[in-house]
Write a protein that holds these residues in place. Structure first.
Motif, mmCIF file in Angstrom:
data_model
loop_
_atom_site.group_PDB
_atom_site.id
_atom_site.type_symbol
_atom_site.label_atom_id
_atom_site.label_comp_id
_atom_site.label_asym_id
_atom_site.label_seq_id
_atom_site.Cartn_x
_atom_site.Cartn_y
_atom_site.Cartn_z
ATOM 1 N N ASP A 137 0.802 -1.213 0.000
ATOM 2 C CA ASP A 137 0.000 0.000 0.000
ATOM 3 C C ASP A 137 0.841 1.272 0.000
ATOM 4 O O ASP A 137 0.295 2.379 0.105
ATOM 5 N N SER A 139 3.354 3.978 -1.867
ATOM 6 C CA SER A 139 3.551 4.417 -3.249
ATOM 7 C C SER A 139 5.019 4.597 -3.641
ATOM 8 O O SER A 139 5.379 4.376 -4.802
ATOM 9 N N ARG A 163 0.735 3.933 -12.670
ATOM 10 C CA ARG A 163 -0.722 3.976 -12.488
ATOM 11 C C ARG A 163 -1.119 3.408 -11.127
ATOM 12 O O ARG A 163 -2.064 3.893 -10.499
ATOM 13 N N ALA A 164 -0.370 2.401 -10.671
ATOM 14 C CA ALA A 164 -0.628 1.858 -9.331
ATOM 15 C C ALA A 164 -0.328 2.909 -8.263
ATOM 16 O O ALA A 164 -1.045 3.019 -7.268
ATOM 17 N N ARG A 167 -3.192 5.318 -8.152
ATOM 18 C CA ARG A 167 -4.360 4.745 -7.472
ATOM 19 C C ARG A 167 -4.208 4.867 -5.953
ATOM 20 O O ARG A 167 -5.184 5.125 -5.245
ATOM 21 N N PRO A 170 -3.468 9.753 -5.519
ATOM 22 C CA PRO A 170 -3.804 10.518 -6.732
ATOM 23 C C PRO A 170 -3.100 11.874 -6.825
ATOM 24 O O PRO A 170 -3.116 12.495 -7.895
#
Length: 284
Positions: A137, A139, A163-164, A167, A170
């Motif tokens: 979880d 980034s 892109r993950a 998500r 943002p």
């Protein structure tokens, strides 16, 4: 002797920019207790903040003589070598820190970045994948994995990682920037421009994005817009050689060799070892 009060004051002085006072207090503590761990770490931070990386590294190396199993000291040592551009020593320090604290996210991430920057891309991927398995979880490891995959030429996989990241977070401007770079490499120029613009909406004070956007706009002959963004990059970071290189390239494409040469020379003044800038100047 208990130095907690003096150490707390030194930390407050450092945080408020009163480096002389902070250093004086650290040295006073170390006169009475030469191996005081926190005082040594703070002294090294002060020295590094002043720009004296050599002295800071010496302080940490000396501290390690007394505290050889302190993972934070090894990490701090790695950070200092990394900033100094000594990637081999940085990797060695991060490896030792990682052996002592294998579950420390920051240490593992720093090791992976140092490995990537040294060209050990496969090993960097292995380290980052291990981190991501433990912390799916988060980034930052995903972002660094994407950047490493991009350097390996795995552009589609890199975009998946970016892109993950988006998500999960943002508002991660760095992810949009990296996505823009990768899309540009794939020839998806308009998508790249859109991502750079998204990054600037999230963080208008991001000179690297301004420069990347300038280069991409220039590739579509939108020269005036490109000049504006490259100029913004220099405004945000006056010592940014790549932005001067970008401006030089744009002016050369416009046929304005005088301004091109001016910016190439500025770029060389800031980064004398950049072979691309020397080549660009020589061919103008």
């Amino acid at each position: 002797m208990n130095h907690n009060a003096e150490l707390k004051k030194a930390q407050e002085n450092y945080a408020s920019g009163q480096w002389d006072k902070a250093e004086s207090k650290c040295r006073h503590i170390l006169e009475e207790e030469p191996t005081h761990l926190v005082a040594l770490q703070l002294l090294a931070r002060i020295q590094a903040t002043r720009g004296n990386l050599h002295a800071a590294t010496q302080t940490v190396e000396e501290a390690l003589q007394s505290w050889p199993k302190d993972d934070n000291l090894h990490r701090q040592c790695g950070d200092l070598y990394f900033k100094a551009g000594n990637l081999d020593r940085a990797i060695k320090s991060y490896r030792r820190a990682n052996e002592i604290a294998p579950n420390d996210l920051e240490i593992s991430n720093n090791l992976a970045v140092a490995l990537r920057n040294s060209g050990a891309l496969d090993e960097a991927v292995v380290v980052l994948v291990k981190v991501i398995r433990k912390h799916p979880d988060l980034s930052l490891p995903l972002l660094n994995l994407g950047d490493t995959l991009r350097l390996q030429g795995e552009l589609s996989l890199a975009i998946e990682k970016y892109r993950a990241v988006v998500r999960i977070n943002p508002k991660d401007a760095a992810a949009y920037n990296s996505m823009g770079i990768t899309l540009s490499m794939q020839g998806r120029v308009e998508e790249a421009i859109s991502n750079f613009e998204d990054a600037l909406k999230l963080n208008p004070q991001f000179p690297e994005v301004e420069n990347n956007l300038a280069n991409t706009l220039s590739s579509t002959r939108r020269y005036e817009e490109a000049i504006d963004h490259a100029t913004n990059a220099i405004r945000l970071r006056p010592d940014f050689p790549n932005a001067h290189l970008t401006l030089g390239n744009i002016y050369r494409l416009q046929g304005n060799n005088a301004l091109a040469i001016l910016h190439y020379k500025k770029a060389i003044g800031l980064d004398p070892r950049n072979a691309i800038t020397h080549q660009s100047l020589g061919s103008t």
